[in-house]
Design a protein around this motif. Structure first.
Motif, PDB file in Angstrom:
ATOM      1  N   ALA A   3       5.613  80.333  31.864  1.00 25.79           N
ATOM      2  CA  ALA A   3       5.368  81.431  30.928  1.00 25.79           C
ATOM      3  C   ALA A   3       5.195  80.892  29.515  1.00 25.79           C
ATOM      4  CB  ALA A   3       6.535  82.423  30.981  1.00 25.79           C
ATOM      5  N   PHE A   4       5.972  79.886  29.190  1.00 23.90           N
ATOM      6  CA  PHE A   4       5.862  79.298  27.849  1.00 23.90           C
ATOM      7  C   PHE A   4       4.504  78.661  27.637  1.00 23.90           C
ATOM      8  CE2 PHE A   4       7.559  77.671  23.959  1.00 23.90           C
ATOM      9  CZ  PHE A   4       6.930  76.456  23.771  1.00 23.90           C
ATOM     10  N   ASN A   5       4.007  77.928  28.641  1.00 23.03           N
ATOM     11  CA  ASN A   5       2.695  77.283  28.529  1.00 23.03           C
ATOM     12  C   ASN A   5       1.581  78.307  28.420  1.00 23.03           C
ATOM     13  OD1 ASN A   5       3.739  74.700  28.619  1.00 23.03           O
ATOM     14  ND2 ASN A   5       3.621  74.550  30.862  1.00 23.03           N
ATOM     15  N   LEU A   6       1.708  79.419  29.174  1.00 21.60           N
ATOM     16  CA  LEU A   6       0.687  80.459  29.117  1.00 21.60           C
ATOM     17  C   LEU A   6       0.625  81.053  27.731  1.00 21.60           C
ATOM     18  CD1 LEU A   6      -1.328  82.343  30.522  1.00 21.60           C
ATOM     19  CD2 LEU A   6       0.611  83.830  31.151  1.00 21.60           C
ATOM     20  N   THR A   7       1.808  81.347  27.178  1.00 25.26           N
ATOM     21  CA  THR A   7       1.851  81.892  25.819  1.00 25.26           C
ATOM     22  C   THR A   7       1.341  80.889  24.814  1.00 25.26           C
ATOM     23  OG1 THR A   7       3.762  83.209  26.453  1.00 25.26           O
ATOM     24  CG2 THR A   7       3.392  82.937  24.117  1.00 25.26           C
ATOM     25  N   MET A  17       9.459  78.776  16.974  1.00 25.60           N
ATOM     26  CA  MET A  17      10.243  77.697  17.560  1.00 25.60           C
ATOM     27  C   MET A  17      11.738  77.770  17.260  1.00 25.60           C
ATOM     28  SD  MET A  17       8.173  76.030  19.360  1.00 25.60           S
ATOM     29  CE  MET A  17       9.276  74.687  19.780  1.00 25.60           C
ATOM     30  N   GLY A  18      12.135  78.569  16.264  1.00 24.48           N
ATOM     31  CA  GLY A  18      13.536  78.539  15.867  1.00 24.48           C
ATOM     32  C   GLY A  18      13.781  77.372  14.927  1.00 24.48           C
ATOM     33  N   ILE A  19      14.874  76.675  15.122  1.00 22.31           N
ATOM     34  CA  ILE A  19      15.194  75.514  14.279  1.00 22.31           C
ATOM     35  C   ILE A  19      14.870  74.255  15.066  1.00 22.31           C
ATOM     36  CG2 ILE A  19      16.962  74.358  12.907  1.00 22.31           C
ATOM     37  CD1 ILE A  19      18.435  76.964  12.699  1.00 22.31           C
ATOM     38  N   SER A  20      13.740  73.654  14.741  1.00 22.05           N
ATOM     39  CA  SER A  20      13.299  72.449  15.450  1.00 22.05           C
ATOM     40  C   SER A  20      14.317  71.336  15.299  1.00 22.05           C
ATOM     41  CB  SER A  20      11.941  71.998  14.901  1.00 22.05           C
ATOM     42  OG  SER A  20      10.984  73.036  15.033  1.00 22.05           O
ATOM     43  N   SER A  21      14.476  70.576  16.363  1.00 25.45           N
ATOM     44  CA  SER A  21      15.392  69.430  16.455  1.00 25.45           C
ATOM     45  C   SER A  21      16.857  69.849  16.564  1.00 25.45           C
ATOM     46  CB  SER A  21      15.233  68.463  15.267  1.00 25.45           C
ATOM     47  OG  SER A  21      15.817  68.978  14.083  1.00 25.45           O
ATOM     48  N   LEU A  22      17.125  71.162  16.496  1.00 21.92           N
ATOM     49  CA  LEU A  22      18.500  71.631  16.662  1.00 21.92           C
ATOM     50  C   LEU A  22      18.599  72.650  17.800  1.00 21.92           C
ATOM     51  CD1 LEU A  22      19.725  72.111  12.965  1.00 21.92           C
ATOM     52  CD2 LEU A  22      20.199  70.199  14.500  1.00 21.92           C
ATOM     53  N   GLU A  23      17.671  72.552  18.758  1.00 23.60           N
ATOM     54  CA  GLU A  23      17.664  73.508  19.861  1.00 23.60           C
ATOM     55  C   GLU A  23      18.985  73.509  20.639  1.00 23.60           C
ATOM     56  OE1 GLU A  23      13.399  72.586  18.992  1.00 23.60           O
ATOM     57  OE2 GLU A  23      15.243  71.415  19.216  1.00 23.60           O
ATOM     58  N   ALA A  24      19.595  72.355  20.776  1.00 25.26           N
ATOM     59  CA  ALA A  24      20.847  72.269  21.528  1.00 25.26           C
ATOM     60  C   ALA A  24      21.981  73.029  20.839  1.00 25.26           C
ATOM     61  CB  ALA A  24      21.246  70.804  21.715  1.00 25.26           C
ATOM     62  N   ALA A  25      21.847  73.225  19.542  1.00 23.93           N
ATOM     63  CA  ALA A  25      22.905  73.907  18.778  1.00 23.93           C
ATOM     64  C   ALA A  25      22.567  75.366  18.477  1.00 23.93           C
ATOM     65  CB  ALA A  25      23.162  73.154  17.475  1.00 23.93           C
ATOM     66  N   HIS A  26      21.503  75.895  19.100  1.00 20.92           N
ATOM     67  CA  HIS A  26      21.087  77.264  18.805  1.00 20.92           C
ATOM     68  C   HIS A  26      22.205  78.282  19.065  1.00 20.92           C
ATOM     69  CE1 HIS A  26      16.387  76.986  18.699  1.00 20.92           C
ATOM     70  NE2 HIS A  26      16.984  76.463  17.650  1.00 20.92           N
ATOM     71  N   PHE A  89      18.071  83.672  24.438  1.00 25.69           N
ATOM     72  CA  PHE A  89      17.253  83.840  25.634  1.00 25.69           C
ATOM     73  C   PHE A  89      15.968  83.006  25.624  1.00 25.69           C
ATOM     74  CE2 PHE A  89      19.324  87.963  24.597  1.00 25.69           C
ATOM     75  CZ  PHE A  89      20.282  87.949  25.600  1.00 25.69           C
ATOM     76  N   ASN A  90      15.769  82.223  24.570  1.00 17.45           N
ATOM     77  CA  ASN A  90      14.586  81.365  24.452  1.00 17.45           C
ATOM     78  C   ASN A  90      13.279  82.174  24.488  1.00 17.45           C
ATOM     79  OD1 ASN A  90      13.655  78.700  24.054  1.00 17.45           O
ATOM     80  ND2 ASN A  90      13.050  78.536  26.200  1.00 17.45           N
ATOM     81  N   LEU A  91      13.307  83.393  23.955  1.00 17.81           N
ATOM     82  CA  LEU A  91      12.119  84.249  23.902  1.00 17.81           C
ATOM     83  C   LEU A  91      11.355  83.953  22.615  1.00 17.81           C
ATOM     84  CD1 LEU A  91      13.694  87.617  25.147  1.00 17.81           C
ATOM     85  CD2 LEU A  91      12.395  85.936  26.463  1.00 17.81           C
ATOM     86  N   LYS A  92      10.482  82.971  22.697  1.00 17.15           N
ATOM     87  CA  LYS A  92       9.807  82.470  21.500  1.00 17.15           C
ATOM     88  C   LYS A  92       8.447  83.108  21.244  1.00 17.15           C
ATOM     89  CE  LYS A  92      12.108  77.971  21.821  1.00 17.15           C
ATOM     90  NZ  LYS A  92      11.927  76.503  21.843  1.00 17.15           N
TER      91      LYS A  92
END
Length: 313
Positions: A3-7, A17-26, A89-92
């Motif tokens: 779904a991410f690739n399609l979008t 993307m949110g905060i790049s390089s800090l995804e693990a700390a979201h 929920f990673n809904l980007k």
């Protein structure tokens, strides 16, 4: 992932993307963000509720505080829910129309907020420099008219931005390295000629911010001139208390914004996630602090809030 690739491959969709390089700390980052948002909503809704219920607070100054509270509710509401959907929920994905709509409202409310601060500076000037005619010059009706003028000004100035951008072709990889549809990031994704947008943006910034800050500086310059003529210390203190709250709110609004812009344009050595966090804190911190500032500094409002809270209990 499919779904991410399609979008990602759809030019009519953007990826925030949110905060790049800090995804693990979201998840951890979402805790202060949601806390700031909840505190902001509680504080500003409390101000609106108390002023609305207490007839003695139906004065120009408190109507201006209500206008400020409305902008402080709207601003984070257009940012935090989407940011939390990314964190949790990673809904980007976001459609281009939704992105431009979010950008339009954020920019419009920002200009309305600035106009409200200008009106508050004018209110302070009249209250101190022309106090005998205050009730004639600034009635509740006049404040409502000034608020409407500020809203119309904001809409007329900001509306061309999304309209121009909607006609631009966007690249297939439309990735926004932010937690919201930040204006500069959206402009950079356009694949066509953006000269007109850049020129209009610069003119708009100098016209709106230049006028507002100049008017505020002029108002306080005149206030200081008048206050220095007062002979009693009590008069000095009263005038200072009248303006201190407004000055604190201006500092919480303009200082983070200016700092964020300076670091964006001149802080090349600063990592991208720091830019993103600063840009979003600028939209979250002032709405949270404003009710606290004028709740502490304004005795009449503070007493009414205390009585209202006791009655509720």
């Amino acid at each position: 992932m499919a779904a991410f690739n399609l979008t990602h491959s759809d030019p009519s969709m953007f990826i925030i993307m949110g905060i790049s390089s800090l995804e693990a700390a979201h998840i951890w980052i979402s805790i202060p963000f949601s806390t700031f948002y909840i505190v902001s909503l509680l504080g500003n809704f409390m101000v609106l509720s108390v002023v609305g219920k207490k007839q003695t607070l139906h004065k120009p100054m408190y109507l201006l505080l209500c206008m400020l509270a409305l902008t402080d509710i709207i601003t984070p509401t257009f940012v935090v829910p989407k940011a939390l959907s990314i964190f949790w929920f990673n809904l980007k994905g976001i459609t281009m129309a939704a992105c431009l709509t979010q950008m339009f409202f954020l920019q419009t409310v920002s200009v309305v907020h600035s106009a409200t601060l200008v009106t508050m500076a004018f209110d302070c000037y009249i209250a101190i420099c022309n106090s005998l005619r205050y009730a004639i010059i600034l009635s509740n009706t006049q404040i409502a008219k000034l608020g409407l003028v500020g809203l119309i000004r904001a809409v007329l100035f900001i509306l061309p931005l999304p309209l121009i951008l909607s006609r631009q072709p966007f690249c297939a990889n439309s990735i926004i390295p932010h937690m919201q549809c930040e204006y500069i990031a959206v402009v950079k994704m356009a694949c066509g000629d953006i000269t007109v947008i850049r020129i209009y943006s610069l003119v708009l910034m100098f016209v709106v911010m230049g006028f507002d800050l100049t008017f505020i500086a002029l108002s306080y310059g005149l206030i200081i001139t008048v206050v220095l003529r007062f002979s009693s210390k009590k008069a000095h203190q009263k005038a200072l208390n009248t303006c201190t709250t407004h000055i604190c709110m201006m500092l919480t609004y303009y200082t983070p914004g200016l700092f964020s812009n300076i670091t964006y344009w001149f802080g090349q050595g600063i990592t991208p996630h720091v830019h993103i966090i600063l840009a979003d804190l600028y939209l979250l911190i002032p709405p949270m602090l404003n009710p606290i500032i004028y709740g502490i500094r304004n005795k009449e409002l503070r007493d009414k809030v205390g009585k209202y809270s006791c009655c509720r209990r």
